[in-house]
Design an enzyme around this catalytic site. Structure first.
Site, PDB file in Angstrom:
ATOM      1  N   HIS A 132       2.323 -14.069   6.661  1.00 27.16           N
ATOM      2  CA  HIS A 132       3.511 -13.229   6.494  1.00 27.16           C
ATOM      3  C   HIS A 132       4.488 -14.002   5.598  1.00 27.16           C
ATOM      4  CE1 HIS A 132       5.867  -9.736   8.454  1.00 27.16           C
ATOM      5  NE2 HIS A 132       6.686 -10.252   7.556  1.00 27.16           N
ATOM      6  N   GLU A 177       1.764  -7.092   3.965  1.00 20.65           N
ATOM      7  CA  GLU A 177       2.466  -6.552   2.808  1.00 20.65           C
ATOM      8  C   GLU A 177       2.238  -7.368   1.537  1.00 20.65           C
ATOM      9  OE1 GLU A 177       6.551  -5.973   3.936  1.00 20.65           O
ATOM     10  OE2 GLU A 177       6.039  -4.595   5.538  1.00 20.65           O
ATOM     11  N   ASN A 306       2.673  -0.222   7.321  1.00 18.38           N
ATOM     12  CA  ASN A 306       4.094  -0.527   7.546  1.00 18.38           C
ATOM     13  C   ASN A 306       4.904   0.515   6.790  1.00 18.38           C
ATOM     14  OD1 ASN A 306       2.956  -2.775   8.705  1.00 18.38           O
ATOM     15  ND2 ASN A 306       3.997  -4.266   7.405  1.00 18.38           N
ATOM     16  N   TYR A 308       8.782   2.389   6.193  1.00 15.96           N
ATOM     17  CA  TYR A 308      10.232   2.405   6.428  1.00 15.96           C
ATOM     18  C   TYR A 308      10.895   3.612   5.790  1.00 15.96           C
ATOM     19  CZ  TYR A 308       9.704  -2.182   8.410  1.00 15.96           C
ATOM     20  OH  TYR A 308       9.323  -3.209   9.237  1.00 15.96           O
ATOM     21  N   GLU A 370       4.249  -1.784  11.453  1.00 15.12           N
ATOM     22  CA  GLU A 370       5.715  -1.940  11.396  1.00 15.12           C
ATOM     23  C   GLU A 370       6.358  -0.596  11.138  1.00 15.12           C
ATOM     24  OE1 GLU A 370       7.395  -4.765   8.641  1.00 15.12           O
ATOM     25  OE2 GLU A 370       5.888  -6.270   9.150  1.00 15.12           O
TER      26      GLU A 370
END
Ligand code: IFM
Length: 463
Positions: A132, A177, A306, A308, A370
């Site tokens: 990460h 990511e 993930n 957002y 996420e």
């Protein structure tokens, strides 16, 4: 106040999530651990980047962060109290293998050994991410991800961790990511190591993927127990701002460079034709050697998604002139409410993205590794009334349930994040946690959203 009272209702469609659905919370090493110079850990690119004036808000850094390295048992108790079944954390490469080469550092590895035992002792499954973003600085000095050797170093490091923890950890994800590592780290320079070199960022894409493939291949061969392997990609649903050719092209280009350049090689063992041709037009060739694509396309037991936000793209600038300096394109806001990150809140984009992935890459099980939001929380008399975050989680969990109804094979959900933490170039200014952290005292306080999340999980389990 009565902390046992229900916090807020949840969208009824969430009740369609199955009993087998996994619930979790996620963190990453550099964002929470602190203890950057303890037990033999060496510097990562983030330790270095944080010291470059102007790169991180308020010159913040991860030296102490949430002091999780010293408070781990207390934090695991909080995780268990939320009622989640799984905890997603990352291992700090420079803690386990200082300098990124050579033998394992038993003291650094010992931390993760204890963490895994602590989790299992409380009935929480560990979900381990190997990378990460905290590349050992020595490997960046040797060229970083744009250099092929880093992929081999990553596979060696992965095996050190796998040898020690694969008797207890059932799910292993390689990279978190990679778009952020490659694009933000080597092209935009908004994350460590802060380089601004587009061709280097494309080399980084390939070597990150190669590292994933090499590590997955070796770990799977070495596994003696049933073990799942995967990777986490951050993605949004990129759409054109209008039906014009320029806007459709802008959305295609963005989607190509942010999503399909990863998924196509991972799943189909080839880079997308349109991306290759975009790159060729600016004289960039992906540095693929014979056999690389077969290595990258290791079977994926799980794709971590993930999510957002989503955005729509235009191919013209504010004056109406075509943007022709690849890879430029411009975001046209939907005009939706935004989080404290200024990211628009677009839950239906989440449903669309998951359905799109399930159609383009059929048979790929997904877990949301996420999803969450930063808001300007206020701790008042021991309470954080974060109704905005509850609404965000509610809408996005509902979006996942709708995607499942439309056929997407989504098997679990991790809220980002367990607790407020070091939000990279935003420092400590942005709070994503379910749990509030007072950085002066390190006191943890459950926000209302934590109680809401716990109640939703409890409710679904009780059916
Ligand atoms: O905090 C980050 C995390 O490290 C990676 N995904 C996005 C989060 C919010 O920006």
């Amino acid at each position: 106040m009565d902390i046992t009272a229900p916090i807020a209702a949840h969208d009824a469609v969430i009740d369609t999530l199955p009993a087998t659905f996994h619930w979790g919370v996620a963190t990453s090493a550099y964002q929470i651990e602190g203890a950057v110079a303890e037990d033999g850990r060496t510097a990562s690119i983030w330790d270095t980047y944080c010291r470059v004036p102007g790169m991180v808000h308020n010159a913040d850094h991860g030296d102490v962060a949430c002091d999780h390295y010293h408070r781990m048992p207390e934090d695991v108790a909080l995780i268990a109290a939320l009622g989640v079944d799984t905890y997603r954390f990352s291992v700090a490469w420079p803690r386990v293998q200082p300098g990124g080469k050579g033998p394992v550092n038993p003291a650094g590895l010992g931390f993760y050994d204890r963490l895994v035992d602590e989790l299992l002792g409380r009935g929480v499954d560990p979900w381990l991410t190997l990378y990460h973003w905290d590349l050992p600085q020595e490997l960046e000095d040797a060229g970083g991800w744009p250099v092929r050797d880093t992929a081999y170093r990553f596979a060696d490091y992965s095996m050190l961790v796998f040898d020690a923890l694969s008797d207890r950890v059932r799910t292993w994800t390689t990279l978190n990511e990679p778009w952020c590592s490659a694009h933000l780290g080597y092209y935009e320079g908004r994350q460590a190591p802060g380089r601004q070199d587009f061709p280097a960022s494309i080399n980084a894409v390939h070597h990150l993927l190669l590292g994933h493939g090499l590590a997955t291949q070796r770990m799977r061969e070495a596994a003696t127990l049933p073990t799942e392997f995967g990777i986490s990609l951050n993605m949004g649903n990129a759409t054109p701002a209008s039906d014009s050719l320029a806007d459709r092209e802008a959305a295609r280009r963005y989607d190509g460079l942010a999503r399909r350049i990863y998924l196509d090689p991972l799943v189909y063992g080839r880079y997308p034709e349109d991306v290759l041709s975009d790159l060729a037009k600016v004289n960039i060739e992906i540095p693929v050697l014979d056999g690389d694509l077969e290595i990258i396309a290791q079977p994926l037991d799980v794709l971590g998604v993930n999510y957002y936000s989503s955005a729509r793209y235009t191919g013209v600038d504010a004056e109406g002139y075509e943007l022709n300096a690849y890879p430029d394109e411009r975001v046209v806001p939907f005009g939706r409410p935004v989080t404290a990150m200024d990211w628009e809140i677009v839950p239906e984009g989440f449903t669309e993205l998951l359905v799109k992935i399930s159609r383009e890459y059929p048979g790929l099980p997904m877990v949301i590794t996420e999803n969450g939001a930063a808001f300007d929380d206020v701790l008042d008399d021991g309470v954080v009334q974060d109704a905005d975050r509850i609404a965000y989680f509610d809408a996005h969990l509902a979006a996942v349930a709708r995607a499942r109804q439309a056929g997407a094979d989504v098997r679990g959900y991790f809220a980002w994040s367990l607790m407020d933490n070091f939000e990279w170039s935003y420092g400590y200014a942005k709070r994503f946690g379910l749990i509030h952290v007072d950085y002066d005292t390190q006191e943890r306080t459950l926000k209302q959203s934590a109680r809401w999340y716990r109640d939703v999980i409890r409710h679904l389990r009780a059916r």
